[in-house]
Design a protein around this motif. Structure first.
Motif, PDB file in Angstrom:
ATOM      1  N   MET A 154      78.192  21.633  79.017  1.00 28.91           N
ATOM      2  CA  MET A 154      78.289  23.086  79.228  1.00 28.91           C
ATOM      3  C   MET A 154      77.764  23.866  78.023  1.00 28.91           C
ATOM      4  SD  MET A 154      78.730  23.912  82.208  1.00 28.91           S
ATOM      5  CE  MET A 154      78.451  25.629  81.911  1.00 28.91           C
ATOM      6  N   PRO A 155      77.729  25.229  78.127  1.00 33.36           N
ATOM      7  CA  PRO A 155      76.995  25.997  77.141  1.00 33.36           C
ATOM      8  C   PRO A 155      77.173  25.508  75.705  1.00 33.36           C
ATOM      9  CG  PRO A 155      78.083  27.456  78.699  1.00 33.36           C
ATOM     10  CD  PRO A 155      78.426  26.054  79.098  1.00 33.36           C
ATOM     11  N   SER A 156      76.047  25.160  75.060  1.00 29.93           N
ATOM     12  CA  SER A 156      76.123  24.859  73.629  1.00 29.93           C
ATOM     13  C   SER A 156      76.037  26.216  72.934  1.00 29.93           C
ATOM     14  CB  SER A 156      74.944  23.993  73.233  1.00 29.93           C
ATOM     15  OG  SER A 156      73.756  24.701  73.463  1.00 29.93           O
ATOM     16  N   ASP A 157      76.370  26.264  71.661  1.00 33.16           N
ATOM     17  CA  ASP A 157      76.290  27.513  70.925  1.00 33.16           C
ATOM     18  C   ASP A 157      74.813  27.862  70.765  1.00 33.16           C
ATOM     19  OD1 ASP A 157      76.260  29.535  69.181  1.00 33.16           O
ATOM     20  OD2 ASP A 157      77.228  28.458  67.524  1.00 33.16           O
ATOM     21  N   PRO A 158      74.323  28.933  71.444  1.00 34.65           N
ATOM     22  CA  PRO A 158      72.896  29.204  71.418  1.00 34.65           C
ATOM     23  C   PRO A 158      72.399  29.563  70.019  1.00 34.65           C
ATOM     24  CG  PRO A 158      74.055  30.885  72.716  1.00 34.65           C
ATOM     25  CD  PRO A 158      75.067  29.888  72.249  1.00 34.65           C
ATOM     26  N   LEU A 167      67.803  29.940  96.007  1.00 40.00           N
ATOM     27  CA  LEU A 167      66.480  29.969  95.354  1.00 40.00           C
ATOM     28  C   LEU A 167      66.629  30.137  93.843  1.00 40.00           C
ATOM     29  CD1 LEU A 167      64.528  32.135  97.960  1.00 40.00           C
ATOM     30  CD2 LEU A 167      64.073  29.741  97.390  1.00 40.00           C
ATOM     31  N   ARG A 168      67.526  31.029  93.431  1.00 40.18           N
ATOM     32  CA  ARG A 168      67.731  31.232  91.981  1.00 40.18           C
ATOM     33  C   ARG A 168      68.299  29.969  91.345  1.00 40.18           C
ATOM     34  NH1 ARG A 168      71.591  32.578  87.932  1.00 40.18           N
ATOM     35  NH2 ARG A 168      73.281  32.085  89.386  1.00 40.18           N
ATOM     36  N   LEU A 198      55.578  29.328  81.670  1.00 36.18           N
ATOM     37  CA  LEU A 198      56.719  30.163  82.065  1.00 36.18           C
ATOM     38  C   LEU A 198      57.769  29.225  82.635  1.00 36.18           C
ATOM     39  CD1 LEU A 198      54.525  32.751  84.029  1.00 36.18           C
ATOM     40  CD2 LEU A 198      55.002  32.684  81.568  1.00 36.18           C
ATOM     41  N   TRP A 199      58.958  29.194  82.050  1.00 39.93           N
ATOM     42  CA  TRP A 199      59.993  28.237  82.466  1.00 39.93           C
ATOM     43  C   TRP A 199      60.947  28.973  83.406  1.00 39.93           C
ATOM     44  CZ3 TRP A 199      59.080  23.164  81.490  1.00 39.93           C
ATOM     45  CH2 TRP A 199      57.965  22.929  80.682  1.00 39.93           C
ATOM     46  N   ILE A 200      60.731  28.745  84.685  1.00 42.33           N
ATOM     47  CA  ILE A 200      61.390  29.545  85.728  1.00 42.33           C
ATOM     48  C   ILE A 200      62.915  29.341  85.758  1.00 42.33           C
ATOM     49  CG2 ILE A 200      61.339  30.151  88.200  1.00 42.33           C
ATOM     50  CD1 ILE A 200      58.683  30.683  86.731  1.00 42.33           C
ATOM     51  N   PRO A 201      63.416  28.102  85.686  1.00 42.33           N
ATOM     52  CA  PRO A 201      64.881  27.961  85.727  1.00 42.33           C
ATOM     53  C   PRO A 201      65.552  28.702  84.563  1.00 42.33           C
ATOM     54  CG  PRO A 201      63.807  25.820  86.034  1.00 42.33           C
ATOM     55  CD  PRO A 201      62.739  26.796  85.619  1.00 42.33           C
ATOM     56  N   SER A 202      64.859  28.755  83.422  1.00 45.21           N
ATOM     57  CA  SER A 202      65.424  29.453  82.272  1.00 45.21           C
ATOM     58  C   SER A 202      65.455  30.960  82.532  1.00 45.21           C
ATOM     59  CB  SER A 202      64.582  29.144  81.032  1.00 45.21           C
ATOM     60  OG  SER A 202      64.999  29.932  79.952  1.00 45.21           O
ATOM     61  N   ALA A 203      64.341  31.511  83.026  1.00 49.18           N
ATOM     62  CA  ALA A 203      64.291  32.948  83.309  1.00 49.18           C
ATOM     63  C   ALA A 203      65.384  33.326  84.310  1.00 49.18           C
ATOM     64  CB  ALA A 203      62.916  33.307  83.873  1.00 49.18           C
ATOM     65  N   ASN A 204      65.634  32.439  85.262  1.00 46.15           N
ATOM     66  CA  ASN A 204      66.619  32.742  86.304  1.00 46.15           C
ATOM     67  C   ASN A 204      68.068  32.584  85.856  1.00 46.15           C
ATOM     68  OD1 ASN A 204      64.845  33.526  88.261  1.00 46.15           O
ATOM     69  ND2 ASN A 204      64.605  31.478  89.146  1.00 46.15           N
ATOM     70  N   ARG A 205      68.255  32.109  84.631  1.00 46.75           N
ATOM     71  CA  ARG A 205      69.629  32.069  84.082  1.00 46.75           C
ATOM     72  C   ARG A 205      69.725  32.955  82.833  1.00 46.75           C
ATOM     73  NH1 ARG A 205      72.516  26.924  85.730  1.00 46.75           N
ATOM     74  NH2 ARG A 205      71.460  26.465  87.696  1.00 46.75           N
ATOM     75  N   PHE A 241      71.110  38.438  84.531  1.00 46.36           N
ATOM     76  CA  PHE A 241      72.037  38.005  85.585  1.00 46.36           C
ATOM     77  C   PHE A 241      73.461  37.975  85.031  1.00 46.36           C
ATOM     78  CE2 PHE A 241      67.899  36.209  86.558  1.00 46.36           C
ATOM     79  CZ  PHE A 241      67.727  36.587  87.881  1.00 46.36           C
ATOM     80  N   ALA A 242      74.367  38.650  85.738  1.00 48.53           N
ATOM     81  CA  ALA A 242      75.766  38.613  85.313  1.00 48.53           C
ATOM     82  C   ALA A 242      76.291  37.209  85.577  1.00 48.53           C
ATOM     83  CB  ALA A 242      76.561  39.634  86.120  1.00 48.53           C
ATOM     84  N   ASP A 243      76.927  36.622  84.580  1.00 48.15           N
ATOM     85  CA  ASP A 243      77.521  35.297  84.738  1.00 48.15           C
ATOM     86  C   ASP A 243      76.521  34.314  85.383  1.00 48.15           C
ATOM     87  OD1 ASP A 243      79.416  33.419  84.572  1.00 48.15           O
ATOM     88  OD2 ASP A 243      80.856  34.348  85.948  1.00 48.15           O
ATOM     89  N   PRO A 244      75.378  34.094  84.706  1.00 54.54           N
ATOM     90  CA  PRO A 244      74.273  33.355  85.355  1.00 54.54           C
ATOM     91  C   PRO A 244      74.604  31.913  85.710  1.00 54.54           C
ATOM     92  CG  PRO A 244      73.822  33.669  83.011  1.00 54.54           C
ATOM     93  CD  PRO A 244      75.035  34.476  83.325  1.00 54.54           C
ATOM     94  N   GLU A 245      75.630  31.333  85.055  1.00 54.22           N
ATOM     95  CA  GLU A 245      75.939  29.920  85.337  1.00 54.22           C
ATOM     96  C   GLU A 245      76.851  29.773  86.556  1.00 54.22           C
ATOM     97  OE1 GLU A 245      74.476  27.584  83.560  1.00 54.22           O
ATOM     98  OE2 GLU A 245      73.659  28.936  82.036  1.00 54.22           O
ATOM     99  N   ARG A 246      77.143  30.903  87.218  1.00 56.98           N
ATOM    100  CA  ARG A 246      78.006  30.849  88.396  1.00 56.98           C
ATOM    101  C   ARG A 246      77.150  30.859  89.654  1.00 56.98           C
ATOM    102  NH1 ARG A 246      80.854  34.984  90.912  1.00 56.98           N
ATOM    103  NH2 ARG A 246      80.156  36.365  89.265  1.00 56.98           N
ATOM    104  N   PHE A 247      77.410  29.905  90.564  1.00 60.40           N
ATOM    105  CA  PHE A 247      76.728  29.860  91.862  1.00 60.40           C
ATOM    106  C   PHE A 247      77.522  30.760  92.796  1.00 60.40           C
ATOM    107  CE2 PHE A 247      76.190  27.591  96.035  1.00 60.40           C
ATOM    108  CZ  PHE A 247      74.846  27.902  96.211  1.00 60.40           C
ATOM    109  N   ASP A 248      76.883  31.847  93.266  1.00 56.87           N
ATOM    110  CA  ASP A 248      77.641  32.883  93.949  1.00 56.87           C
ATOM    111  C   ASP A 248      76.843  33.400  95.152  1.00 56.87           C
ATOM    112  OD1 ASP A 248      78.964  35.124  94.757  1.00 56.87           O
ATOM    113  OD2 ASP A 248      78.748  36.228  92.870  1.00 56.87           O
ATOM    114  N   VAL A 249      77.269  32.988  96.355  1.00 57.21           N
ATOM    115  CA  VAL A 249      76.495  33.349  97.555  1.00 57.21           C
ATOM    116  C   VAL A 249      76.503  34.847  97.831  1.00 57.21           C
ATOM    117  CG1 VAL A 249      76.733  31.105  98.690  1.00 57.21           C
ATOM    118  CG2 VAL A 249      78.435  32.885  99.147  1.00 57.21           C
ATOM    119  N   ARG A 250      77.359  35.596  97.109  1.00 57.74           N
ATOM    120  CA  ARG A 250      77.393  37.040  97.338  1.00 57.74           C
ATOM    121  C   ARG A 250      76.637  37.801  96.253  1.00 57.74           C
ATOM    122  NH1 ARG A 250      83.544  37.489  99.572  1.00 57.74           N
ATOM    123  NH2 ARG A 250      83.997  36.292  97.702  1.00 57.74           N
ATOM    124  N   ARG A 251      75.929  37.051  95.364  1.00 55.11           N
ATOM    125  CA  ARG A 251      75.287  37.705  94.224  1.00 55.11           C
ATOM    126  C   ARG A 251      74.315  38.794  94.674  1.00 55.11           C
ATOM    127  NH1 ARG A 251      74.507  36.478  88.949  1.00 55.11           N
ATOM    128  NH2 ARG A 251      75.523  34.434  89.177  1.00 55.11           N
TER     129      ARG A 251
END
Ligand code: HEM
Length: 402
Positions: free
Chosen positions: A1-5, A280-281, A312-319, A324-334
């Motif tokens: 899980m998230p390392s210290d960026p 997709l995200r 261009l690293w797409i998975p990175s841009a999408n998180r 994105f609010a709380d990008p590590e959360r999979f949320d079907v209502r996003r």
């Protein structure tokens, strides 16, 4: 899980395929977004390149097709592999104005109205694929389900006779699966050979399909060449089949890992459209997209020279946590969910509408038929720096329990 960026920099190597099959690329991407968003990647088996990992920077490059050209290829190629053979000739690998002219030939086939017109056919295809899968005791969601729907649909649109669908399915699994490079290359050549024959057949007997449209296609009063027809068939076939399979299967795994999100969908299928965007995200199946600078440019104070490769690293841009609010959360209502999985700007995915409907219908059919899905073994991730996704997803389909 998230390392210290902001902490110790991880070793950066984005071109190791093992990172995507067995590692965690998000550790590197997170660090790069925070500390080195325009990263000069050192040469490996691949030439040196710039790696962009932040959403806004990725979008800026997508938006500027004049400075960031697609004509030399849109994927990293190992040093010594030469230029992409499709360069300057396919939809994905041309720059304006030629790109728009080529795209104009096929655009009509991918509008909302055209996709709606084939929705019933898609539903039938999805239904029969699921019927077959239910009959098997064990099934691979990637191969037996997710791969078949988009492949059959693109075959149908391209005018491939139905008896040949299975043959192309087998070749495409060999060409884009995990086999050895020779088998893959041979299978890909077989696909190109198939389209060469099909194009000749359509030239003799045109019909209402995409291959006939390409064969008859004219730009400024001149027919497009035979090679361009075949390369564009390949571009549409691969684009049509590969990414959707990855996204649909990756989405299923996300639902298996977040059963409460599947339960929300079952309870309220009206959430399907936002759920598809989140799939997709979340899956971000194009791992990277590349451009070549056609003139000098500057991003965050770093000078990019003409001829430099920019990835261009797409998975990175999408998180990207800035977008994105709380990008590590999979949320079907996003909502909003302005992911970049389908690209942006000039080359925005021509098949985006088709892909969205294919993915939606698959989940919708599972829900309407009350088919439950259980994991039945370890998912296997692809060993690839190009497509982000699953090689295998062993599941059991349980009718009567969604
Ligand atoms: C989930 C499914 C899909 C994803 C994630 C996806 C992703 C993308 C992305 C990111 C691009 C932009 C590439 C760039 O900017 O260089 C693109 C372009 C393209 N896609 Fe898709 N795609 C999907 C489905 C499809 C389908 C179903 C087709 C069907 C034909 C398709 C055909 C193409 C083609 C031909 C292009 C080039 C368009 C152009 O350059 O104008 N894709 N896709």
């Amino acid at each position: 899980m998230p390392s210290d960026p902001a902490g110790q920099p991880p070793h950066i190597n984005l071109v190791d395929p093992g990172l995507y099959s067995h590692g965690d690329p998000f550790v590197q991407w997170r660090w790069l977004r925070a500390n080195d968003p325009v990263h000069r990647h050192t040469p490996t088996d691949y030439p040196p390149f710039w790696a962009l990992t932040r959403y806004e920077d990725v979008k800026t490059v997508f938006r500027d097709a004049e400075t960031f050209s697609s004509a030399q290829g849109i994927l990293l190629r190992p040093s010594g592999h030469g230029a992409d053979p499709g360069g300057g000739r396919t939809l994905a690998l041309t720059d304006p104005p030629r790109h728009r002219q080529l795209r104009g030939l096929v655009d009509d086939w991918f509008t909302v109205r055209s996709v709606r017109a084939i929705e019933e056919k898609m539903r039938e295809v999805a239904g029969s694929v699921l019927d077959l899968a239910v009959k098997r005791e064990h099934c691979d969601f990637v191969e037996d389900i997710a791969a078949r729907i988009p492949l059959y649909m693109i075959c149908s649109m391209m005018g491939v006779p139905e008896p040949d669908w299975e043959r192309l399915f087998t070749s495409s699994r060999q060409a884009f699966g995990a086999g050895d490079p020779m088998t893959r290359r041979f299978a890909h050549l077989e696909i190109m050979g198939y389209f060469e024959d099909l194009a000749a057949a359509k030239a003799a007997n045109p019909a209402d399909d995409l291959v006939s449209v390409l064969v008859a296609g004219e730009i400024e009063g001149k027919r497009i060449s035979r090679d361009e027809v075949i390369l564009n068939c390949d571009n549409l076939f691969v684009g049509g089949a590969e990414n959707t399979r990855m996204a649909a299967a990756g989405g299923m795994l996300a639902f298996l890992e977040h059963p409460e999100q599947w339960a929300l969908l079952v309870e309220d299928p009206a959430l399907l459209p936002t759920a598809v965007e989140e799939v997709l995200r979340w899956t971000s199946t194009p791992t990277h997209i590349m451009r070549t600078a056609s003139r000098p440019a500057e991003i965050h104070g770093r000078r990019i020279e003409a001829g430099d490769l920019v990835t261009l690293w797409i998975p990175s841009a999408n998180r990207d946590e800035e977008v994105f609010a709380d990008p590590e959360r999979f949320d079907v209502r996003r909502q909003p969910n302005r992911h970049l999985s389908l690209g942006f700007g000039e080359h925005f995915c021509v098949g985006s509408m088709l892909a969205r409907v294919e993915i939606r219908l698959l989940y919708q059919e599972l829900i309407e038929r009350s088919i439950g899905i259980e994991l039945d073994g370890e998912p296997v991730r692809l060993d690839s720096i190009v497509v982000n996704g699953l090689e295998r997803l062993p599941v059991k389909l349980v009718p009567g329990r969604s």
